[in-house]
Scaffold this motif. Structure first.
Motif, PDB file in Angstrom:
ATOM      1  N   PHE A  70       0.716  -1.212  -0.041  1.00  0.00           N
ATOM      2  CA  PHE A  70       0.054  -0.136  -0.241  1.00  0.00           C
ATOM      3  C   PHE A  70       1.082   1.342  -0.018  1.00  0.00           C
ATOM      4  N   SER A 121      -9.617   2.333  -1.878  1.00  0.00           N
ATOM      5  CA  SER A 121      -9.546   2.845  -0.608  1.00  0.00           C
ATOM      6  C   SER A 121     -10.365   1.664   0.108  1.00  0.00           C
ATOM      7  N   CYS A 124      -8.090  -0.827   1.474  1.00  0.00           N
ATOM      8  CA  CYS A 124      -7.349  -0.354   2.643  1.00  0.00           C
ATOM      9  C   CYS A 124      -8.353  -0.762   3.715  1.00  0.00           C
ATOM     10  N   VAL A 129      -5.657  -0.794   6.900  1.00  0.00           N
ATOM     11  CA  VAL A 129      -4.475  -0.111   6.539  1.00  0.00           C
ATOM     12  C   VAL A 129      -4.694   1.126   6.886  1.00  0.00           C
ATOM     13  N   PHE A 132       0.923   4.597   5.594  1.00  0.00           N
ATOM     14  CA  PHE A 132       1.839   4.041   4.275  1.00  0.00           C
ATOM     15  C   PHE A 132       3.367   4.237   4.595  1.00  0.00           C
ATOM     16  N   SER A 149       3.611  -2.248   8.986  1.00  0.00           N
ATOM     17  CA  SER A 149       3.601  -0.588   8.217  1.00  0.00           C
ATOM     18  C   SER A 149       5.167  -0.169   8.435  1.00  0.00           C
TER      19      SER A 149
END
Length: 313
Positions: A70, A121, A124, A129, A132, A149
Motif C-alpha cells: 500500500f 480505498s 485499505c 490499513v 503508508f 507498516s
C-alpha cells in the motif's frame, strides 16, 4: 490618429499580451501533468498487478499468496524509499518470482479516477490499513496472513527474510522423476544411486533440512518450473534428501563430502549432481532463481556430452 485606429491598436496590444499568458498557462498545466505522470508508480508492467480482484484470481489459479504493498506514489517519501531500496532490486525480484503474486495498491493525490480511488480505498478499509507504506501477505482466499507498516531501511535480503517466515509451506509436487514416468521424486539417496546405475543417468539431488518451510518453498518453486521439470525428466534421476546427519537412515542422506566438505546452513537448499552419490559433479545454491539453476544444468550436460563424444573418438 482617429479614435477608431487608436481602439484598434489598443485591442491589438491587449491581444498580444493575452496570448503569452495563455501559452504560459498551458505550459504550466503541461508541466504539472508531466510531474504527475512522473510520480505515478513505475512498477506498472514490471510484474505488479493493480487490481485486487485480478490478484485474487491469479492467487487462486497458482496457489501463491499475494504480496500487497500500500503506497502513495506522489506524496509518501518512505514509500518511494521502499521501492528504490527493496522492490526495484534484483534480490527482491528473484525472491518474488514463483513465490508470490505482486499487488500494488497506490493512492496518489492525483492521477487516478475517483472510481479507482474508491476501489483502492475499499481494499485499505478491508484490511485496516491506516499508514503508508504498509505490506500485507494475503492468502488466495483473501485471508490476511501477516502484515506490517512502515519501512526502517532494511536491506532487500533482510526485508524478504522477514516475509519468508510467513510464507505457507508449499506441498512437494508429485513430479515424475527422470528414471521413469511412474516414479516420483525419490527420497532415498541409496535408491537414487540404484536407479541411476540402471538408467545410466546422473542423479540430481535437491538437499534441504526436514521441516524447513523456507527450503520447502524453494524446492517446490524449482520443481514447478516448466524448464526444470522438462530437463530433469529427460536427463536425470531426481531425488530430494536431507543431510546425512538429519536423515532417518544415514545411507539415505547427503554426506558432507557431497556438500563440498561443509554443513548445510539453516534454511539452506542445494542442488547437486552426482553419479555415485559420493562425488559432486555440479553444485548450485537453491537460493538462485530456477532460470539460473537450469542454465547451469544445461552447461553441465553440454560439457558431459562433449567429454563422452571425445572418449568415443
Amino acid at each position: 490618429m482617429s479614435l477608431t485606429n487608436l481602439e484598434a491598436r489598443v485591442h491589438f496590444f491587449r491581444g498580444s499580451f493575452r496570448t503569452p499568458r495563455r501559452l504560459a498557462l498551458a505550459w504550466c498545466m503541461a508541466a504539472v501533468a508531466g510531474l504527475a505522470s512522473h510520480c505515478l508508480p513505475a512498477h506498472a508492467g514490471e510484474g505488479w498487478l493493480t487490481s485486487y480482484e485480478g490478484a485474487l484470481t491469479a492467487a487462486e489459479e497458482t496457489g501463491r499468496p499475494i504480496l500487497t504493498i500500500f503506497t502513495g506514489s506522489d506524496w509518501c517519501q518512505h514509500c518511494l524509499t521502499l521501492e528504490k531500496n527493496v522492490l526495484h532490486t534484483e534480490t527482491f525480484r528473484e525472491w518474488a518470482r514463483d513465490r508470490v503474486i505482486l499487488l500494488m495498491i497506490d493512492l496518489p493525490k492525483q492521477g487516478i479516477s475517483q472510481e479507482e480511488r474508491h476501489a483502492r480505498s475499499r481494499v485499505c478499509i478491508k484490511y485496516g490499513v491506516r499508514s503508508f507504506p504498509s505490506t500485507l501477505l494475503i492468502a488466495p482466499d483473501g485471508r490476511k496472513i501477516t502484515g506490517h507498516s512502515g519501512y526502517l531501511g532494511q536491506s532487500p535480503a533482510a526485508w524478504v527474510a522477514a516475509l519468508e517466515e510467513h510464507l505457507p509451506a508449499a506441498e512437494m509436487a508429485s513430479k515424475p522423476a527422470a528414471g521413469g514416468d511412474d516414479e516420483q521424486v525419490l527420497s532415498s539417496l541409496e535408491k537414487a544411486v540404484e536407479t541411476a546405475r540402471d538408467s545410466r543417468r546422473p542423479i540430481l539431488i535437491m538437499v534441504s533440512r526436514p521441516g524447513d518451510s523456507a527450503a520447502t518453498t524453494r524446492v517446490a518453486s524449482l520443481i514447478n518450473d516448466p524448464e526444470f521439470e522438462s530437463l530433469a525428466r529427460d536427463h536425470f534421476v531426481v531425488a530430494r534428501v536431507a543431510p546425512q546427519d538429519e536423515a532417518a537412515n544415514p545411507s539415505d542422506g547427503v554426506s558432507e563430502r557431497l556438500l563440498g566438505g561443509e554443513k548445510l546452513p539453516p534454511q539452506g537448499f542445494g542442488v547437486i549432481v552426482t553419479d555415485d552419490g559420493e562425488t559432486p559433479l555440479f553444485a548450485e545454491s537453491g537460493a538462485q532463481s530456477p532460470q539460473r539453476i537450469v542454465s547451469g544444468l544445461r552447461r553441465f550436460l553440454a560439457a558431459r556430452h562433449a567429454r563422452s563424444a571425445e572418449v568415443r573418438r
